[in-house]
Design a protein around this motif. Sequence first.
Motif, PDB file in Angstrom:
ATOM      1  N   THR A  61      18.621 -25.294  -6.221  1.00  0.00           N
ATOM      2  CA  THR A  61      17.462 -24.728  -6.240  1.00  0.00           C
ATOM      3  C   THR A  61      17.364 -23.449  -5.550  1.00  0.00           C
ATOM      4  O   THR A  61      17.692 -23.506  -4.151  1.00  0.00           O
ATOM      5  CB  THR A  61      16.225 -25.491  -5.869  1.00  0.00           C
ATOM      6  N   LEU A  62      16.509 -22.336  -5.953  1.00  0.00           N
ATOM      7  CA  LEU A  62      16.518 -21.191  -5.094  1.00  0.00           C
ATOM      8  C   LEU A  62      15.117 -21.161  -5.172  1.00  0.00           C
ATOM      9  O   LEU A  62      14.164 -21.326  -5.930  1.00  0.00           O
ATOM     10  CB  LEU A  62      17.216 -19.889  -5.756  1.00  0.00           C
ATOM     11  N   GLY A  63      14.548 -20.541  -4.008  1.00  0.00           N
ATOM     12  CA  GLY A  63      13.129 -19.928  -3.842  1.00  0.00           C
ATOM     13  C   GLY A  63      12.655 -18.496  -4.003  1.00  0.00           C
ATOM     14  O   GLY A  63      13.900 -17.785  -3.800  1.00  0.00           O
ATOM     15  N   MET A  64      11.847 -18.152  -4.529  1.00  0.00           N
ATOM     16  CA  MET A  64      11.532 -16.610  -4.510  1.00  0.00           C
ATOM     17  C   MET A  64      10.030 -16.377  -4.319  1.00  0.00           C
ATOM     18  O   MET A  64       9.148 -16.935  -4.844  1.00  0.00           O
ATOM     19  CB  MET A  64      11.981 -16.086  -5.961  1.00  0.00           C
ATOM     20  N   LEU A  65       9.683 -15.534  -3.306  1.00  0.00           N
ATOM     21  CA  LEU A  65       8.532 -14.968  -3.076  1.00  0.00           C
ATOM     22  C   LEU A  65       8.288 -13.454  -3.805  1.00  0.00           C
ATOM     23  O   LEU A  65       9.062 -12.718  -3.402  1.00  0.00           O
ATOM     24  CB  LEU A  65       8.309 -14.725  -1.592  1.00  0.00           C
ATOM     25  N   ILE A  66       7.186 -13.428  -4.354  1.00  0.00           N
ATOM     26  CA  ILE A  66       6.829 -12.077  -4.931  1.00  0.00           C
ATOM     27  C   ILE A  66       5.361 -11.724  -4.370  1.00  0.00           C
ATOM     28  O   ILE A  66       4.539 -12.705  -4.163  1.00  0.00           O
ATOM     29  CB  ILE A  66       6.998 -11.979  -6.188  1.00  0.00           C
ATOM     30  N   GLU A 113      10.669 -27.580   2.736  1.00  0.00           N
ATOM     31  CA  GLU A 113      10.273 -28.856   2.366  1.00  0.00           C
ATOM     32  C   GLU A 113      11.043 -29.165   1.420  1.00  0.00           C
ATOM     33  O   GLU A 113      11.329 -30.398   1.101  1.00  0.00           O
ATOM     34  CB  GLU A 113       8.736 -29.173   2.687  1.00  0.00           C
ATOM     35  N   ARG A 114      11.112 -28.087   0.339  1.00  0.00           N
ATOM     36  CA  ARG A 114      11.759 -28.462  -0.840  1.00  0.00           C
ATOM     37  C   ARG A 114      13.298 -28.425  -0.986  1.00  0.00           C
ATOM     38  O   ARG A 114      14.012 -28.399  -1.906  1.00  0.00           O
ATOM     39  CB  ARG A 114      11.283 -27.750  -1.814  1.00  0.00           C
ATOM     40  N   ARG A 115      13.702 -28.016   0.512  1.00  0.00           N
ATOM     41  CA  ARG A 115      15.298 -27.984   0.610  1.00  0.00           C
ATOM     42  C   ARG A 115      15.824 -27.026  -0.208  1.00  0.00           C
ATOM     43  O   ARG A 115      17.208 -27.439  -0.710  1.00  0.00           O
ATOM     44  CB  ARG A 115      15.788 -29.471   0.529  1.00  0.00           C
ATOM     45  N   ILE A 116      15.501 -25.655  -0.429  1.00  0.00           N
ATOM     46  CA  ILE A 116      15.979 -24.834  -1.287  1.00  0.00           C
ATOM     47  C   ILE A 116      17.434 -24.367  -0.701  1.00  0.00           C
ATOM     48  O   ILE A 116      17.497 -24.461   0.463  1.00  0.00           O
ATOM     49  CB  ILE A 116      15.080 -23.561  -1.520  1.00  0.00           C
ATOM     50  N   ASP A 117      18.484 -24.042  -1.610  1.00  0.00           N
ATOM     51  CA  ASP A 117      19.669 -23.794  -1.108  1.00  0.00           C
ATOM     52  C   ASP A 117      19.760 -22.003  -0.855  1.00  0.00           C
ATOM     53  O   ASP A 117      20.605 -21.671   0.059  1.00  0.00           O
ATOM     54  CB  ASP A 117      20.788 -23.837  -2.409  1.00  0.00           C
ATOM     55  N   GLY A 118      18.666 -21.398  -0.891  1.00  0.00           N
ATOM     56  CA  GLY A 118      18.662 -19.807  -0.763  1.00  0.00           C
ATOM     57  C   GLY A 118      17.440 -19.219  -1.177  1.00  0.00           C
ATOM     58  O   GLY A 118      16.421 -19.874  -2.028  1.00  0.00           O
ATOM     59  N   LEU A 119      17.062 -18.125  -0.793  1.00  0.00           N
ATOM     60  CA  LEU A 119      15.893 -17.413  -0.827  1.00  0.00           C
ATOM     61  C   LEU A 119      15.802 -16.001  -1.245  1.00  0.00           C
ATOM     62  O   LEU A 119      16.559 -15.347  -0.574  1.00  0.00           O
ATOM     63  CB  LEU A 119      15.076 -17.794   0.424  1.00  0.00           C
ATOM     64  N   ILE A 120      15.044 -15.377  -2.090  1.00  0.00           N
ATOM     65  CA  ILE A 120      14.940 -14.240  -2.379  1.00  0.00           C
ATOM     66  C   ILE A 120      13.411 -13.748  -2.312  1.00  0.00           C
ATOM     67  O   ILE A 120      12.573 -14.413  -2.607  1.00  0.00           O
ATOM     68  CB  ILE A 120      15.263 -13.791  -3.827  1.00  0.00           C
ATOM     69  N   VAL A 121      13.257 -12.910  -1.181  1.00  0.00           N
ATOM     70  CA  VAL A 121      12.005 -12.296  -0.798  1.00  0.00           C
ATOM     71  C   VAL A 121      11.475 -11.113  -1.172  1.00  0.00           C
ATOM     72  O   VAL A 121      12.447 -10.104  -0.779  1.00  0.00           O
ATOM     73  CB  VAL A 121      11.893 -12.511   0.780  1.00  0.00           C
ATOM     74  N   VAL A 122      10.711 -10.704  -1.929  1.00  0.00           N
ATOM     75  CA  VAL A 122      10.067  -9.479  -2.183  1.00  0.00           C
ATOM     76  C   VAL A 122       8.729  -9.427  -0.959  1.00  0.00           C
ATOM     77  O   VAL A 122       7.841 -10.196  -1.374  1.00  0.00           O
ATOM     78  CB  VAL A 122       9.597  -9.075  -3.170  1.00  0.00           C
ATOM     79  N   SER A 123       8.542  -9.111   0.191  1.00  0.00           N
ATOM     80  CA  SER A 123       7.693  -9.344   1.375  1.00  0.00           C
ATOM     81  C   SER A 123       6.506  -8.958   1.082  1.00  0.00           C
ATOM     82  O   SER A 123       6.477  -7.801   0.327  1.00  0.00           O
ATOM     83  CB  SER A 123       8.261  -8.816   2.716  1.00  0.00           C
ATOM     84  N   THR A 124       5.539  -9.596   1.679  1.00  0.00           N
ATOM     85  CA  THR A 124       4.016  -8.830   1.359  1.00  0.00           C
ATOM     86  C   THR A 124       3.472  -8.228   2.609  1.00  0.00           C
ATOM     87  O   THR A 124       3.706  -8.611   3.793  1.00  0.00           O
ATOM     88  CB  THR A 124       3.023 -10.131   1.605  1.00  0.00           C
TER      89      THR A 124
END
Length: 356
Positions: A61-66, A113-124
Amino acid sequence: MATIKDVARHAEVSVTTVSHVVNGTRHVSAEGRERVEQAIRALGYVPSAIARSLKRNNTRTLGMLIPNSSNPYFAEIVHAVEDRAFGAGYNVILCNTNDEPHRQGSYLQVLAERRIDGLIVVSTGQDATLPTQLAGLQVPTVLVDREVEIDEQPGDLVETAHMQGGLLATQHLLALGHRRIACIHGPAGLRPSEQRIAGWRSALAAAGCEHGDALLWNGHFTSQGGHDAMQAMLAAHADAASAPPTAVFVCNDLMAMGALCAAHERGLRVPESLALVGFDDIELAAFTSPPLTTVAQPKLRIGALAVEMLLERIDGRRQAARQVMLQPELRVRASTAAPSADVPDPASSPSLAFRP
């Protein structure tokens, strides 16, 4: 809801055998595997993703913030990210921060907490706590579109050359013969917006044209903001003795659409009375009236490359930081043209300024 123990009893095997079948961690005889699989189907058993991730030490699972899910630019990047991640066997948890730093921090905690394997961030926007939060997350991270100041070794980044895009847009208008070119920009302090403004200023300075604050308007990167900025600009010059702009560089397509609407409301012909250039080349830009000339960001490439860079880190194929700068391209459509000879000279007739 059926448990692994229920499956073991139904198949008349041990819980360990069921676990090996579900997780593929050890060979199980064809007969035993068939009994377990039949029991799973009969009972409707769904294995615990959390338990499986603990065994494998990954969640796929990957996380992504937009920062804004209503902006089609980010939606198109998300589409590219999900498409590439799905092809690699990963799911994506998408979080919309709504340009709110506190929400960004809350979502980062949820993703941890979801134990993602990686993260993509478009910052705020301006969030001084983000570097510390990202360091504390301790997962591979790729920044997209917006840089983040980090004291330690820089992380992975993929973005477009925003200043070059501002140059392209303004040089296009200059080449058409425009000399008084306004700019509608995004939030103050946001690096992509500041870099696009810098490109606008640089092109005008090189051409010996005015580029002062009187030609600069804030549209907040929203269609409503672009509409309001264009209305304010037209009103400011309607009764002014100084010549009004004949063209406007708008720092994203959403604002450009709002600006185009405001121009139509004032009865201005685009591009005959006023030329417009946007930035991003979202899909909708080709369907405005007239179709919008814009600076294209390679959105599909950005999204796919962000996932590729993340997988390199997750799979241990790369340790050193990687930063990629992609080049924008100008998409010329019908919203730009040379200044019309039919438009009255506002310097001699200020009351006629901005009339069609």
